[in-house]
Design an enzyme around this catalytic site. Structure first.
Site, PDB file in Angstrom:
ATOM      1  N   SER A 163      15.603  10.414  -6.398  1.00 25.63           N
ATOM      2  CA  SER A 163      14.959   9.801  -7.771  1.00 25.63           C
ATOM      3  C   SER A 163      15.136   8.253  -6.979  1.00 25.63           C
ATOM      4  O   SER A 163      16.195   8.331  -6.342  1.00 25.63           O
ATOM      5  CB  SER A 163      15.377  10.045  -8.687  1.00 25.63           C
ATOM      6  N   ASP A 164      14.699   7.434  -7.693  1.00 33.03           N
ATOM      7  CA  ASP A 164      15.007   5.981  -7.157  1.00 33.03           C
ATOM      8  C   ASP A 164      16.168   5.872  -8.273  1.00 33.03           C
ATOM      9  O   ASP A 164      16.533   6.390  -9.294  1.00 33.03           O
ATOM     10  CB  ASP A 164      14.170   4.567  -8.332  1.00 33.03           C
ATOM     11  N   TRP A 165      16.777   4.356  -7.950  1.00 32.84           N
ATOM     12  CA  TRP A 165      18.305   4.751  -8.927  1.00 32.84           C
ATOM     13  C   TRP A 165      18.236   4.291 -10.026  1.00 32.84           C
ATOM     14  O   TRP A 165      18.183   3.564 -10.871  1.00 32.84           O
ATOM     15  CB  TRP A 165      19.860   4.140  -8.029  1.00 32.84           C
TER      16      TRP A 165
END
Ligand code: BGC
Length: 737
Positions: free
Chosen positions: A263-265
């Site tokens: 995932s993106d952060w």
């Protein structure tokens, strides 16, 4: 000595053999990677499998310590290896051994139109990542440039899916041959920062397939990328970091991606979707609003794919095959990187990497305009053609001295060195150079706007006074990495050059006609002043070697050969995304609708007859190129197009011959023409080369048919356009299929 060592090695061989026979399969490097992964998996407890699926630090995710399988260290990306960040906070750790070479921004790399430069870039940055013990480099970014307001366009590769597809794959190969995985981002449709955390993108299937996905597909299929980062935004109602359609159906099933989706952060928002929709490693989660856990109390086991996942698996609410599938992918990434039998030590070859950085920078700088001045009766550039030792040079503008490798969000860098334009000019011309600030960037949260206006006006007056005294004025401005400029998590507020630079340029040009405008930015800017100045360079962000690369081009040590990877419209309303009201950009707060559909960038300008100030693919040289007539022959169903290109000027130079294809009698709406091939060639003065392109009509001319949900090639008439830019077409060929 050598003989003693050889004898020793020989004598110990039988023992080694016995030892290797006793190795568990997962440790036995003579076995295939899948066999080893399955073996490792069979030895792991449920808790160990779950631990692979979420972060255990800001940029770290677990291996299997009990089995001696190391975890994954990650770093941004994409322009250099970022300085170390604290374990649980976003602040830098304050190390002294974590500086890097800052490479030119990805827009600059795209502007080289040279896949060899992308390989060079990837190789060098991969060496630094390996040296810094990173297993995953968070880049490249390949989101399509849809609006010049997007704060992160500088981390991407422009508006054309073919160009970005061609440029991202060698970057990835270069990095990954160092045993470091790329993580191509942000999958998908992260085309604006405004509302990025939750905005829902409505886009036609056709535009998705034809424009927004090809570069990702190329990263997977041609680049062989080992990991992919899901974006923050939603597609058709579901967050892209756990979007079944994007991750399971397209990426993993259709494209056969066998790596890791992370995932993106802080882009994970929902337990069920995180479990079932194709996410493998949850990164960056820092709070759980659904459980009332705020960031100060949050621990990494509280990720959606942490304790909750474990409990659901243990209770049998989630089948174990789900975690096995994720763990298998994570192990594969680990076995390809941190647990690879080859230990990639990389290197911090600052000198070599600086040379690569300078070369890429000079190839990416785009000479937009180079007119004769009334004064000189010849083009202003290159300077070596006319500048004399007694001439004085005024370098004016904030970007001449600003460190542009800092800020901008996650792509910020702690550069080992950054040579500014002023430094490089002073080194070359000594006291003949003087600097003037010219304009002052206004802080984004300034509550003393009037005071700033006053200062800026005073600065301008002073600059104009001084400009009269110089033989040459080099204005170095553009955007910078502050919020609402080229910066993550914010979009630009307008298309103008900020901080009253346009006014300054016009006033400078009025008193001194020998003015060069150098624009540093990752985005197009409004250039209403363009006709008032003779020379304009688009110089991106050039990283560690900024000043040297620019000087090479200004002087003519390197003949410019960069071509725009995006169009520069006259005004914002000429841009497709800004032609359908707010719902098309920035959206209504919840949703943004890509109403321009497939007509992004030059496809829009061309098809709607809306000229751009500088067209996609445009870029001048200090020499001139003459194209002959294109010829086409059919080679077993493939179209082989050849065209002679001759250097008709006095300097060696590089030209990018671009091939576009259009279909007039199409049964579906189409762009007037689309880039299908390009080649960069170098020619000596007077030299001629024949450029040959091969087009496979069955694959290269397809459009995505929404009714049959399949790619389709239409028969009928096509036009092949070959030119020096998307509008500077030098030869066309008509052909029937
Ligand atoms: C950015 C990513 C980046 C990550 C880690 C996010 O905010 O969108 O591009 O890789 O942070 O820094």
């Amino acid at each position: 000595m050598r003989n003693i060592l050889l004898t020793l090695a020989f004598l110990t061989m039988p023992f080694l053999k016995v030892y290797s026979q006793d190795l568990p399969v997962y440790q036995d490097t003579s076995k295939g990677i899948e066999e080893r992964i399955n073996d490792a998996l069979s030895r792991m407890t449920l808790a160990e499998k779950v631990a692979l699926c979420h972060a255990q630090g800001k940029f770290y995710s677990n291996g299997v310590p009990r089995l001696g399988i190391p975890g994954l260290w990650m770093s941004d990306g994409p322009h250099g290896v970022r300085a170390e960040i604290l374990w649980r906070e976003w602040r830098q750790a304050g190390w002294e051994i974590d500086s890097c070479t800052a490479f030119p921004s990805l827009t600059c790399l795209a502007a080289t139109w040279n896949p060899e430069m992308a390989l060079k870039y990837g190789t060098a940055i991969g060496e630094e990542a390996a040296y810094r013990n990173k297993q995953v480099l968070l880049g490249p970014g390949v989101n399509i440039y849809r609006t010049p307001l997007n704060g992160r366009n500088f981390e991407y590769m422009g508006e054309d899916p073919y160009l970005s597809s061609q440029m991202c794959a060698p970057y990835i190969k270069g990095v990954q041959k160092n045993g470091v995985s790329c993580c191509v981002k942000h999958f998908a449709l992260n085309n604006q920062e405004w509302g990025r955390w939750s905005i829902n993108v409505e886009v036609s299937e056709r535009a998705l397939r034809e424009l927004y996905l090809p570069a990702f597909q190329s990263a997977v299929k041609n680049g062989g990328v080992w990991s992919v980062m899901g974006s923050y935004n939603k597609l058709r109602g579901t967050h892209c970091s756990h979007n079944d359609y994007l991750l399971n159906k397209i990426l993993k099933d259709e494209w056969g991606f066998d790596g890791v989706v992370m995932s993106d952060w802080d882009a994970t928002h929902n337990f069920k979707e995180a479990v079932y929709n194709g996410l493998d490693i949850e990164m960056g989660t820092s709070q759980r609003p659904d459980k009332g856990i705020k960031w100060d109390k949050f621990t990494f086991n509280e990720c959606y794919l942490g304790n909750d996942f474990y409990n659901a698996l243990k209770n049998g609410d989630v089948p174990e095959e789900i975690v096995n599938e994720k763990a298998r992918r994570v192990l594969r990434l680990i076995f390809r990187t941190s647990y690879s039998p080859v230990r990639h030590t990389g290197n911090m070859d600052y000198e070599g990497h600086a040379a690569a950085c300078r070369e890429i920078g000079t190839e990416g700088i785009v000479l937009l305009q180079n007119n004769k001045t009334d004064d000189l009766k010849h083009p202003l550039l290159p300077l070596s053609a006319w500048l004399k030792p007694e001439h004085t040079i005024m370098v004016v503008g904030d970007n001449a001295t600003r460190m542009l490798t800092l800020d901008g969000g996650s792509s910020e860098l702690k550069a080992q060195h950054e040579t500014s334009v002023l430094e490089a000019m002073q080194k070359k011309f000594g006291d003949n150079v003087f600097h003037n600030q010219g304009y002052w960037p206004e802080p984004s949260n300034n509550n003393k706007h009037d005071e700033w206006l006053e200062n800026n006006a005073a600065s301008r007056t002073q600059a104009v006074l001084l400009a009269r005294t110089a033989d040459l004025v080099i204005f170095v401005g553009g955007l910078n990495k502050d919020r609402f400029q080229d910066c993550e998590d914010s979009d630009r507020k307008s298309y103008d050059l900020p901080y009253e630079q346009a006014q300054l340029i016009e006033e400078l040009a009025e008193v001194n006609p020998n003015i060069i405008c150098v624009i540093m930015s990752g985005n197009a800017v409004q250039m209403d002043w363009a006709d008032k100045v003779p020379a304009i360079l688009q110089a991106w962000y050039l990283g560690s070697e900024t000043g040297n690369a620019l000087l090479d081009v200004l002087m003519g040590y390197v003949n410019p050969s960069g071509k725009l990877p995006f169009s520069i419209p006259f005004k914002l309303e000429d841009c497709a995304a800004h032609s359908f009201g707010e719902i098309a950009y920035p959206g209504n707060g919840k949703q943004v609708e890509y109403k321009e559909d497939i007509l992004v960038g030059y496809r829009w300008h061309d098809t709607r007859n809306i000229p751009a100030r500088f067209a996609f693919g445009h870029g001048l040289s200090y020499t001139t190129f003459k194209y002959g007539n294109a010829k086409l022959r059919n080679d077993g169903g493939k179209w082989v197009v050849s065209i002679p290109v001759k250097n008709t000027g006095k300097l060696t130079g590089k030209e990018v011959a671009q091939l576009y294809v259009g279909k007039e009698d199409s049964s579906v709406p189409r762009a007037k023409k689309e880039l299908k091939a390009f080649q960069k060639i170098e020619l000596q003065p007077g030299e001629e080369k024949t450029v040959t392109f091969t087009i496979d009509p069955q694959t290269d001319l397809q459009y995505y048919d929404e009714t049959t949900k399949a790619w389709k090639t239409e028969s009928g008439k096509y036009t092949i356009y070959i030119g020096s830019s998307s509008t500077d077409i030098r030869s066309t060929v008509k052909v029937s299929l």
